[in-house]
Write a protein that holds these residues in place. Structure first.
Motif, PDB file in Angstrom:
ATOM      1  N   LEU A   1       0.812  -1.224   0.000  1.00  0.00           N
ATOM      2  CA  LEU A   1       0.000   0.000   0.000  1.00  0.00           C
ATOM      3  C   LEU A   1       0.842   1.269   0.000  1.00  0.00           C
ATOM      4  N   HIS A   2       2.136   1.160   0.319  1.00  0.00           N
ATOM      5  CA  HIS A   2       2.955   2.378   0.358  1.00  0.00           C
ATOM      6  C   HIS A   2       2.998   3.076  -1.001  1.00  0.00           C
TER       7      HIS A   2
ATOM      8  N   ASP B   1     -10.183  -6.368  -1.443  1.00  0.00           N
ATOM      9  CA  ASP B   1     -10.340  -6.542  -2.883  1.00  0.00           C
ATOM     10  C   ASP B   1     -11.608  -5.810  -3.334  1.00  0.00           C
ATOM     11  N   GLU B   2     -11.570  -5.252  -4.530  1.00  0.00           N
ATOM     12  CA  GLU B   2     -12.717  -4.473  -4.993  1.00  0.00           C
ATOM     13  C   GLU B   2     -14.001  -5.300  -5.081  1.00  0.00           C
ATOM     14  N   SER B   3     -13.890  -6.613  -5.182  1.00  0.00           N
ATOM     15  CA  SER B   3     -15.088  -7.462  -5.251  1.00  0.00           C
ATOM     16  C   SER B   3     -15.558  -7.928  -3.868  1.00  0.00           C
ATOM     17  N   ASP B   4     -14.799  -7.617  -2.809  1.00  0.00           N
ATOM     18  CA  ASP B   4     -15.137  -8.058  -1.451  1.00  0.00           C
ATOM     19  C   ASP B   4     -16.061  -7.038  -0.786  1.00  0.00           C
TER      20      ASP B   4
ATOM     21  N   VAL C   1     -11.860   5.861   0.486  1.00  0.00           N
ATOM     22  CA  VAL C   1     -11.012   6.923  -0.050  1.00  0.00           C
ATOM     23  C   VAL C   1     -10.927   6.859  -1.566  1.00  0.00           C
ATOM     24  N   THR C   2     -10.506   5.710  -2.099  1.00  0.00           N
ATOM     25  CA  THR C   2     -10.313   5.585  -3.548  1.00  0.00           C
ATOM     26  C   THR C   2     -10.095   4.119  -3.907  1.00  0.00           C
ATOM     27  N   GLU C   3      -9.998   3.849  -5.185  1.00  0.00           N
ATOM     28  CA  GLU C   3      -9.588   2.521  -5.653  1.00  0.00           C
ATOM     29  C   GLU C   3      -8.111   2.594  -5.994  1.00  0.00           C
TER      30      GLU C   3
ATOM     31  N   ALA D   1      -3.646  -7.266  -7.190  1.00  0.00           N
ATOM     32  CA  ALA D   1      -5.090  -7.098  -7.030  1.00  0.00           C
ATOM     33  C   ALA D   1      -5.505  -5.646  -7.225  1.00  0.00           C
ATOM     34  N   SER D   2      -6.774  -5.472  -7.523  1.00  0.00           N
ATOM     35  CA  SER D   2      -7.394  -4.147  -7.501  1.00  0.00           C
ATOM     36  C   SER D   2      -8.156  -4.052  -6.186  1.00  0.00           C
TER      37      SER D   2
END
Length: 166
Positions: free
Chosen positions: A62-63, A116-119, A134-136, A142-143
């Protein structure tokens, strides 16, 4: 090249109130795991178990997603176990765990989570637990959707231009 050698490495050890039983999960000692801790958390007196993993953001993928602080934490929440706390209990656990992390590290200014964007189930729990979407972001594998929470004294500071000193 950015180096993270001067940044805090090991996440703080939270202390939860009597409503929860927090147990660290022993993991093999490797350099990459020194910057993370995993906990099993259950309600006092028994009940469903949640797994929470805490990293320092400088030592987590994530950094690359936002301008992080040296003491920012990344929180992973595993609700995939059929016995994991549901949408009613998990937000209460998150609020308690986040408060304990901020209390354990007074220099921590932000805790982020990136399901994950699908979770969508975890996303709902994060929002109910006080995290703001906040954002994608795209990570190497993964996205994800980036969520964040700040300590109350920081979150209350207005960012409106009219409130800024001139």
């Amino acid at each position: 090249m950015i180096t993270f050698s001067g940044l805090a490495r090991t996440p703080p050890e939270p202390v939860l109130n009597a409503d929860w039983e927090l147990r660290p999960i022993d993991e093999p000692a490797t350099a990459s795991l020194q910057a993370a801790r995993t906990y099993s958390v259950t309600p006092a007196g028994g009940g469903p178990t949640a797994l929470l993993r805490v990293h320092r953001v400088p030592h987590h993928p994530l950094h690359a997603c936002y301008p992080f602080g040296a003491h920012d934490l990344a929180l992973g929440l595993d609700l995939s176990d059929p016995g994991a706390p549901g949408e009613a209990l998990a937000p209460k656990l998150l609020r308690a765990f986040v408060s304990a992390l901020f209390a354990a590290d007074s220099e921590c200014r932000r805790i982020v989570a990136a399901p994950d964007e699908s979770d969508t189930a975890t996303q709902v729990v994060l929002e109910a637990g006080g995290f703001l979407r906040v954002t994608e972001a795209d990570l190497p594998d993964a996205s994800v959707v980036l969520y964040a929470v700040e300590p109350p004294d920081i979150a209350r500071i207005s960012t409106a231009l009219d409130d800024m000193p001139h």
